[in-house]
Design an enzyme around this catalytic site. Structure first.
Site, PDB file in Angstrom:
ATOM      1  N   LYS A 102      17.073 -30.416   2.437  1.00 58.40           N
ATOM      2  CA  LYS A 102      18.445 -30.760   2.044  1.00 58.40           C
ATOM      3  C   LYS A 102      19.368 -30.293   3.165  1.00 58.40           C
ATOM      4  O   LYS A 102      19.759 -29.135   3.233  1.00 58.40           O
ATOM      5  CB  LYS A 102      18.819 -30.070   0.716  1.00 58.40           C
ATOM      6  CG  LYS A 102      19.806 -30.858  -0.057  1.00 58.40           C
ATOM      7  CD  LYS A 102      21.186 -30.351  -0.294  1.00 58.40           C
ATOM      8  CE  LYS A 102      21.986 -29.521   0.558  1.00 58.40           C
ATOM      9  NZ  LYS A 102      22.945 -30.204   1.425  1.00 58.40           N
ATOM     10  N   GLY A 104      22.770 -20.439   5.783  1.00 57.89           N
ATOM     11  CA  GLY A 104      24.094 -20.852   5.327  1.00 57.89           C
ATOM     12  C   GLY A 104      24.867 -19.625   4.888  1.00 57.89           C
ATOM     13  O   GLY A 104      24.580 -18.505   5.334  1.00 57.89           O
ATOM     14  N   SER A 105      25.797 -19.833   3.977  1.00 56.94           N
ATOM     15  CA  SER A 105      26.680 -18.718   3.615  1.00 56.94           C
ATOM     16  C   SER A 105      25.996 -17.764   2.637  1.00 56.94           C
ATOM     17  O   SER A 105      25.097 -18.142   1.887  1.00 56.94           O
ATOM     18  CB  SER A 105      27.978 -19.257   3.028  1.00 56.94           C
ATOM     19  OG  SER A 105      27.683 -20.030   1.903  1.00 56.94           O
ATOM     20  N   THR A 106      26.480 -16.538   2.649  1.00 54.95           N
ATOM     21  CA  THR A 106      25.914 -15.492   1.797  1.00 54.95           C
ATOM     22  C   THR A 106      26.051 -15.865   0.313  1.00 54.95           C
ATOM     23  O   THR A 106      25.111 -15.674  -0.463  1.00 54.95           O
ATOM     24  CB  THR A 106      26.645 -14.159   2.095  1.00 54.95           C
ATOM     25  OG1 THR A 106      26.433 -13.865   3.486  1.00 54.95           O
ATOM     26  CG2 THR A 106      26.137 -13.018   1.251  1.00 54.95           C
ATOM     27  N   VAL A 112      26.192 -18.763  -1.231  1.00 52.57           N
ATOM     28  CA  VAL A 112      25.242 -19.798  -1.685  1.00 52.57           C
ATOM     29  C   VAL A 112      23.834 -19.206  -1.763  1.00 52.57           C
ATOM     30  O   VAL A 112      23.095 -19.447  -2.727  1.00 52.57           O
ATOM     31  CB  VAL A 112      25.284 -21.042  -0.761  1.00 52.57           C
ATOM     32  CG1 VAL A 112      24.170 -22.014  -1.109  1.00 52.57           C
ATOM     33  CG2 VAL A 112      26.630 -21.746  -0.856  1.00 52.57           C
ATOM     34  N   GLU A 136      18.963 -16.699   6.126  1.00 53.31           N
ATOM     35  CA  GLU A 136      19.821 -16.136   7.177  1.00 53.31           C
ATOM     36  C   GLU A 136      21.233 -16.571   6.846  1.00 53.31           C
ATOM     37  O   GLU A 136      21.506 -17.761   6.714  1.00 53.31           O
ATOM     38  CB  GLU A 136      19.381 -16.633   8.557  1.00 53.31           C
ATOM     39  CG  GLU A 136      17.983 -16.154   8.956  1.00 53.31           C
ATOM     40  CD  GLU A 136      17.806 -14.634   8.908  1.00 53.31           C
ATOM     41  OE1 GLU A 136      18.800 -13.892   9.075  1.00 53.31           O
ATOM     42  OE2 GLU A 136      16.673 -14.172   8.679  1.00 53.31           O
ATOM     43  N   CYS A 150      27.344 -18.001  13.296  1.00 54.60           N
ATOM     44  CA  CYS A 150      27.183 -16.829  12.435  1.00 54.60           C
ATOM     45  C   CYS A 150      27.283 -15.556  13.268  1.00 54.60           C
ATOM     46  O   CYS A 150      27.632 -14.493  12.777  1.00 54.60           O
ATOM     47  CB  CYS A 150      25.845 -16.891  11.731  1.00 54.60           C
ATOM     48  SG  CYS A 150      24.520 -17.271  12.866  1.00 54.60           S
ATOM     49  N   GLU A 167      34.117 -12.704   6.679  1.00 56.19           N
ATOM     50  CA  GLU A 167      33.735 -13.769   7.612  1.00 56.19           C
ATOM     51  C   GLU A 167      34.771 -14.895   7.527  1.00 56.19           C
ATOM     52  O   GLU A 167      35.029 -15.415   6.439  1.00 56.19           O
ATOM     53  CB  GLU A 167      32.352 -14.324   7.266  1.00 56.19           C
ATOM     54  CG  GLU A 167      31.893 -15.367   8.273  1.00 56.19           C
ATOM     55  CD  GLU A 167      30.506 -15.956   7.977  1.00 56.19           C
ATOM     56  OE1 GLU A 167      30.288 -16.442   6.848  1.00 56.19           O
ATOM     57  OE2 GLU A 167      29.654 -15.937   8.882  1.00 56.19           O
TER      58      GLU A 167
HETATM   59  P1  NAD Z   1      27.070 -23.357   3.340  1.00 55.36           P
HETATM   60  O1  NAD Z   1      26.554 -22.164   2.633  1.00 55.36           O
HETATM   61  O2  NAD Z   1      28.332 -23.959   2.875  1.00 55.36           O
HETATM   62  O3  NAD Z   1      25.980 -24.529   3.297  1.00 55.36           O
HETATM   63  C1  NAD Z   1      24.643 -24.296   3.679  1.00 55.36           C
HETATM   64  C2  NAD Z   1      23.763 -25.258   2.911  1.00 55.36           C
HETATM   65  O4  NAD Z   1      23.828 -24.930   1.519  1.00 55.36           O
HETATM   66  C3  NAD Z   1      24.197 -26.714   3.039  1.00 55.36           C
HETATM   67  O5  NAD Z   1      23.071 -27.542   3.095  1.00 55.36           O
HETATM   68  C4  NAD Z   1      24.962 -26.932   1.752  1.00 55.36           C
HETATM   69  O6  NAD Z   1      25.007 -28.279   1.340  1.00 55.36           O
HETATM   70  C5  NAD Z   1      24.166 -26.094   0.774  1.00 55.36           C
HETATM   71  N1  NAD Z   1      24.934 -25.704  -0.402  1.00 55.36           N
HETATM   72  C6  NAD Z   1      26.276 -25.529  -0.498  1.00 55.36           C
HETATM   73  N2  NAD Z   1      26.608 -25.178  -1.755  1.00 55.36           N
HETATM   74  C7  NAD Z   1      25.454 -25.130  -2.459  1.00 55.36           C
HETATM   75  C8  NAD Z   1      25.135 -24.831  -3.811  1.00 55.36           C
HETATM   76  N3  NAD Z   1      26.091 -24.490  -4.686  1.00 55.36           N
HETATM   77  N4  NAD Z   1      23.843 -24.872  -4.186  1.00 55.36           N
HETATM   78  C9  NAD Z   1      22.884 -25.200  -3.302  1.00 55.36           C
HETATM   79  N5  NAD Z   1      23.116 -25.504  -2.010  1.00 55.36           N
HETATM   80  C10 NAD Z   1      24.391 -25.459  -1.593  1.00 55.36           C
HETATM   81  O7  NAD Z   1      27.153 -22.968   4.895  1.00 55.36           O
HETATM   82  P2  NAD Z   1      27.682 -23.838   6.102  1.00 55.36           P
HETATM   83  O8  NAD Z   1      29.171 -23.957   6.012  1.00 55.36           O
HETATM   84  O9  NAD Z   1      26.893 -25.073   6.276  1.00 55.36           O
HETATM   85  O10 NAD Z   1      27.301 -22.874   7.313  1.00 55.36           O
HETATM   86  C11 NAD Z   1      28.069 -21.760   7.648  1.00 55.36           C
HETATM   87  C12 NAD Z   1      27.471 -20.480   7.101  1.00 55.36           C
HETATM   88  O11 NAD Z   1      26.135 -20.355   7.545  1.00 55.36           O
HETATM   89  C13 NAD Z   1      28.193 -19.246   7.627  1.00 55.36           C
HETATM   90  O12 NAD Z   1      28.316 -18.310   6.599  1.00 55.36           O
HETATM   91  C14 NAD Z   1      27.273 -18.748   8.725  1.00 55.36           C
HETATM   92  O13 NAD Z   1      27.411 -17.375   9.003  1.00 55.36           O
HETATM   93  C15 NAD Z   1      25.940 -19.087   8.162  1.00 55.36           C
HETATM   94  N6  NAD Z   1      24.925 -19.209   9.199  1.00 55.36           N
HETATM   95  C16 NAD Z   1      24.061 -18.178   9.356  1.00 55.36           C
HETATM   96  C17 NAD Z   1      23.106 -18.224  10.348  1.00 55.36           C
HETATM   97  C18 NAD Z   1      22.156 -17.092  10.546  1.00 55.36           C
HETATM   98  O14 NAD Z   1      21.170 -17.254  11.269  1.00 55.36           O
HETATM   99  N7  NAD Z   1      22.406 -15.934   9.963  1.00 55.36           N
HETATM  100  C19 NAD Z   1      23.017 -19.347  11.177  1.00 55.36           C
HETATM  101  C20 NAD Z   1      23.913 -20.393  10.980  1.00 55.36           C
HETATM  102  C21 NAD Z   1      24.857 -20.310   9.974  1.00 55.36           C
END
Ligand code: NAD
Length: 539
Positions: A210, A263-265, A267, A291, A325, A423
């Site tokens: 996804k 993605g975000s913490t 989620v 991560e 990130c 963040e």
């Molecule tokens: P996000 O959490 O908004 O989305 C990440 C994924 O989760 C997407 O595919 C999104 O569609 C999905 N998602 C969103 N809401 C959801 C839900 N309620 N249920 C299930 N899935 C859901 O993050 P983003 O805006 O795409 O990316 C930015 C974030 O990712 C920042 O917090 C960044 O720090 C983090 N990030 C971390 C690393 C790392 O290696 N630590 C690397 C890249 C990004």
């Protein structure tokens, strides 16, 4: 057991894209062709590419009125079909010899390096608004490195075997997980999207992917590359659409065996809770790898070199509009060098050009979408209205053509100020000036200011201070950089990941990560089995 032949990976060279170079001409042409045409991104289920009736537009963040395509919205049946199809293909894929699996992903790396290079970099410039350098180090180099280095780690893992005992041969069989892996990926790295599926698939797993809505444009290119590389149908199935609905179905399935998330913490925590609530539904205890966010620091010791620190701050904070990130977002500066350093950072920041990524003079482009733009501008407004903070540079934003936010430098008197803790994920950096003789106490404050512990940098020319910082900040960052910015990890060189609220620290692009996608079976063969039960001591 016979050793498997070790594969030695090397980092993909970063192309320069100088004016007049072949790679620059290629990427400019590809960008213009793609920007002025439309693509429809289907769902990928088994061999089928399904264009649904319900679709959403794909809009470049730097020019959000120009539709470059649509992407399909899965309904519940699509998600169920995608999972059932993975389960049907599970056996044949996990029985595919490891050499064949490696060949497929190495072929994908070669395609990225050659035929698809300009397409995936131009796609990343259009869909995620990266400048050419940021697109190159992500969509080409890092993605290629992930694919090649993972093959090298696989061979290392397969070679890790127990010793034989008297009359016994022992072997570890690195089985893939028994069910399917669910990969949920972020917008900000094309390479992460591809790697979160490919790493698990390389180890013999089938994967439901996804991707982020805001990376879907290059997710399609990734799927096309995997197909051309020979990945069999139904090893990675892609579904896009409502993330909650898709996750609800995936995480309620008895064959769910692992979550590979970036993605975000918030989620990630939500998904972890759902997995916990569903635990009795699963056959396996699922692997959970995530991560997540960061609040990454640069700490300048009084001996810090001013030019090196200023470069680390600007690159660390503003590259890709601060949407890494690992982006530097809180900076600790000693009073003695504060005037010189801050003046330098401001002077340099004033020279930054911002606009479309196809204008190669631009260091910065737009932030990813309207929600991100609103979130970042809210932080800036909060800073403007606070007595604890002043804006040293920037602070303006405009979303009429694209989601543009000026590189913004804040100075706070309060080291616990909101923008030192949370963040923001945009081009906003906050500085705090400390008294030189309090630098040791400040390290404790750095450690305790934020919930995150992803990356951090310590800039100093004093060796003792570096050793002290390494000890005091042991758990403050999973990736700790000395005399550099806290971003820009290279696969094979700086395995990446953080702890605390920043994730499970399974280090993407390393052997540690691949180990999460196998369930080893020990096979022990006894050559002359004992034929009487009493032991010698009983005589
Ligand atoms: P996000 O959490 O908004 O989305 C990440 C994924 O989760 C997407 O595919 C999104 O569609 C999905 N998602 C969103 N809401 C959801 C839900 N309620 N249920 C299930 N899935 C859901 O993050 P983003 O805006 O795409 O990316 C930015 C974030 O990712 C920042 O917090 C960044 O720090 C983090 N990030 C971390 C690393 C790392 O290696 N630590 C690397 C890249 C990004």
């Amino acid at each position: 057991m016979n050793k498997v032949k070790q594969y030695k990976a090397e980092n993909e060279p970063v192309l320069g894209y100088k004016a007049g170079s072949k790679e620059r001409n290629n990427v400019e042409k590809t960008y213009n062709d793609m920007f002025n045409s439309k693509v429809d991104v289907p769902l990928y289920i088994g061999g089928k590419e399904i264009l649904t009736e319900k679709r959403k537009n794909i809009l470049p963040p730097h020019n959000h009125k120009n539709i470059v395509g649509t992407y399909s919205q899965a309904d519940e049946t699509h998600v169920q079909d995608a999972i059932e199809n993975l389960i049907e293909n599970k056996e044949s894929w996990s029985n595919t010899p490891w050499k064949k699996r490696c060949e497929i992903f190495l072929k994908a790396a070669d395609l990225l390096s050659n035929e698809y290079r300009s397409k995936i970099t131009a796609g990343t410039m259009i869909g995620q608004s990266k400048n050419i350098f940021q697109a190159e180090i992500d969509a080409a180099c890092e993605f290629i490195d992930f694919l090649r280095f993972n093959v090298s780690y696989l061979t290392e893992i397969y070679n890790e075997q127990p010793i034989d005992g008297p009359g016994k041969s022992n072997q570890l069989e690195y089985r893939p997980l028994e069910g399917f892996v669910y990969a949920v990926t972020p917008f900000n790295f094309t390479a992460i999207g591809g790697n979160l599926c490919a790493s698990a698939a390389l180890m013999g797993n089938v994967v439901l992917w996804k991707p982020s809505d805001n990376q879907i444009y290059t997710a399609k290119i990734t799927m096309d590359i995997f197909k051309e590389a020979g990945l069999p149908e139904g090893v990675i199935n892609l579904v896009s659409g409502d993330p909650e609905m898709i996750s609800e179905i995936a995480l309620k399935h008895s064959e769910f065996s692992g979550l590979h998330f970036t993605g975000s913490t918030s989620v990630f925590r939500d998904l972890w809770k759902k997995i916990g609530n569903n635990i009795s539904l699963y056959r396996d205890y699922p692997r959970i790898v995530g991560e997540t966010g960061g609040k990454d620091f640069i700490f300048c010791h009084p001996t810090a070199n001013i030019d090196a620190t200023s470069t680390a701050i600007i690159r660390g904070a503003f590259e890709f509009q601060g949407q890494k990130c690992s982006a530097a977002s809180r900076i600790y500066i000693p009073e003695s060098i504060s005037k010189k350093l801050i003046d330098k950072v401001i002077d340099q920041t004033k020279t930054i050009k911002m606009g479309s990524p196809i204008d190669f003079n631009n260091f910065m482009t737009a932030v990813i979408h309207e929600n991100a733009f609103d979130r970042i501008s809210n932080y800036i407004d909060f800073a403007k209205s606070s007595d604890d903070c002043e804006i040293l540079h920037g602070g303006n934003y405009d979303k009429s053509v694209g989601y543009f936010v000026e590189p913004t430098i804040l100075l706070t008197k309060n080291h616990q100020f909101k923008t030192m803790q949370e963040e923001i994920f945009g081009p906003v950096v906050t500085m705090f000036i400390y008294k030189d003789d309090e630098w040791l106490e400040m390290l404790d404050i750095v450690d305790k200011t934020s919930d995150y512990a992803l990356t951090g940098a310590f800039i100093s020319e004093n060796e003792d201070s570096i050793n002290i910082a390494l000890n005091k900040l042991r758990y403050s960052a999973g990736n700790f950089y000395i005399n550099d910015k806290p971003s820009g990890a290279v696969v094979g060189q700086q395995p990446f990941g953080g702890c605390r609220a920043s994730g499970t620290d399974d280090k993407a692009g390393s052997k540690l990560n691949l180990l999460r996608w196998v369930s080893p079976r020990l096979v022990s063969r006894t050559h002359n089995p004992p034929t009487k039960y009493p032991y010698d001591y009983m005589d």
